[in-house]
Write an enzyme that holds these catalytic residues in place. Structure first.
Site: not given
Length: 438
Positions: A326, A178-179, A30-31, A353, A207, A35, A357
């Site tokens: 994650e 968040s990165s 997904k990442s 997130h 991250s 991108r 979590r």
């Protein structure tokens, strides 16, 4: 047919009756897919994405880009070698409304893209998306010359008033929550008039592998990036203005989505092979090789892929997961089944997130009879015999897979809303039962 009609509200997590022995082909990352979609949309020429992930998050990204004018054609690659998307850049435009769902990559990566559109672009999404932090991106874009209407919330819903261009230049942000704040600015920076210089000013940046992924992918399409990893100033990234190349890119398997299947080998004392595991990657999931080995398994990386073998015992672990947060839900699930306590640290940002979590893992494992306590930046897990019961997911895909891992060893676990795994792994229930030979 909807996901909810395919899977019951409470999905009985399969219980393993013996050692798993399976080969599991994991879909694309997904990442990397999201991108790649952004970079291809901003390129000066068409490009191909081979083996992209088709999941809720990536389809939301593709549809959002289409609504701003980008052509994305789904089919097979030019050589007929499998599914591929052809991305055809075009002049970005509004007015339009983008549905980001609850996808961090969509809600954070696309506002900088929207500043390059001609016209207003409204961002909206799931109720949880309203609670997720966006201030880092919003404030940075305003410093760089954008006009954004968020009514002072620092979160969705909001409207980016695109003017067809953005000045860019230097900006300081706190990306400690968040990165993705950093990656969001870097991905669109080659199209800014002055490029960008992003300086992170807050506490520890989580991250980091995801930022390295962003930098590597920018360079692969011709961008010039100066970063700390290659001798640049600490916590500063500079991207020069330039045209981006259209590429023919093959998407790597999603290594974080391989986690539950590797965990199954560890939990059952079995063996699982993940084909096409890359020899070199920036994906955080690659850390599983080291982490799960420390917890009692062994792995071998060959041309065929990664084969992970469990020893029949699970050991506790004391590990800083700040760079690979994650992976925390899956590691916590395995740790709850171990023969000694575990401490997972460096992941305070997980409270922001898809759900909180840390609180969710604590509550759900404890309701099965576990002994988990939250710390300032993580979890302390003392293994105890667990019982069956409902494992709630809070619309979080990684909570669903964590509960499924526990269900391998604990009869009677039922996963509430397993369909939420469609966010990144649409066929998870079928893959899971298939792995077990069901």
């Amino acid at each position: 047919m909807t996901e909810s009609s395919v899977h019951p509200a409470l999905w009985p997590a399969p219980h393993a009756t013996g050692a798993v022995d399976a080969t599991v082909t994991v879909p694309g990352s997904k990442s990397v897919t999201n991108r790649a979609l952004v970079l291809a949309a901003l390129a000066a020429e068409p490009g191909w994405l081979r083996r992209p992930l088709r999941s809720r998050d990536t389809l939301l990204m593709a549809e959002a880009l289409r609504s701003m004018g980008v052509g994305i054609e789904e089919g097979v690659g030019p050589d007929g070698s499998g599914e591929a998307w052809r991305v055809i850049p075009a002049g970005l435009h509004g007015p339009t409304t983008l549905d980001v769902g609850n996808a961090g990559t969509v809600m954070r990566f696309l506002p900088p893209v929207a500043t390059l559109a001609d016209g207003p672009v409204r961002f909206d999404g799931d109720p949880r998306s309203y609670e997720r932090p966006l201030t880092g991106v919003i404030d940075a874009l305003r410093v760089l010359g954008a006009r954004i209407d968020d009514e002072g919330r620092g979160s969705l819903p909001m409207t980016v008033h695109g003017s067809g261009a953005l000045d860019g230049g230097p900006v300081a942000i706190d990306a400690s929550s968040s990165s993705q704040f950093v990656s969001a600015l870097l991905l669109s920076a080659p199209r800014f008039n002055q490029g960008v210089e992003v300086r992170h000013t807050g506490a520890r940046l989580p991250s980091m592998p995801h930022i390295r992924m962003t930098v590597d992918m920018l360079r692969a399409v011709g961008a010039q990036v100066d970063e700390p990893e290659t001798g640049g100033e600490p916590n500063v990234w500079r991207v020069s203005p330039s045209a981006l190349l259209g590429r023919d890119l093959t998407i790597e398997p999603d290594l974080s989505n391989a986690q539950p299947f590797l965990a199954a080998a560890l939990v059952t004392g079995g063996r699982v092979t993940i084909p096409d595991w890359p020899e070199r990657t920036t994906q955080p999931g690659d850390a599983l090789r080291e982490i799960f080995t420390a917890m009692g398994g062994s792995c071998e990386l060959t041309e065929r892929g990664l084969t992970f073998t469990g020893s029949g015992r699970i050991h506790g672990i004391d590990v800083d997961l700040g760079e690979v947060g994650e992976l925390t839900p899956g590691i916590a699930a395995v740790a709850a089944l171990a023969d000694s306590p575990s401490t997972l640290s460096g992941v305070a940002h997980l409270r922001l997130h898809e759900t909180d979590r840390l609180a969710a893992l604590t509550k759900e494992i404890n309701e099965l009879g576990g002994d988990v306590t939250e710390t300032a930046d993580g979890l302390h897990i003392r293994p105890r015999p667990l019982d069956g019961g409902t494992f709630r997911t809070y619309d979080d895909h990684r909570m669903a897979t964590a509960g499924s891992i526990i269900g391998l060893a604990v009869p009677g676990v039922e996963i509430e809303n397993v369909a939420t795994t469609a966010k990144t792994l649409p066929d998870f229930p079928q893959m899971w039962t298939g792995m077990l030979g069901a």
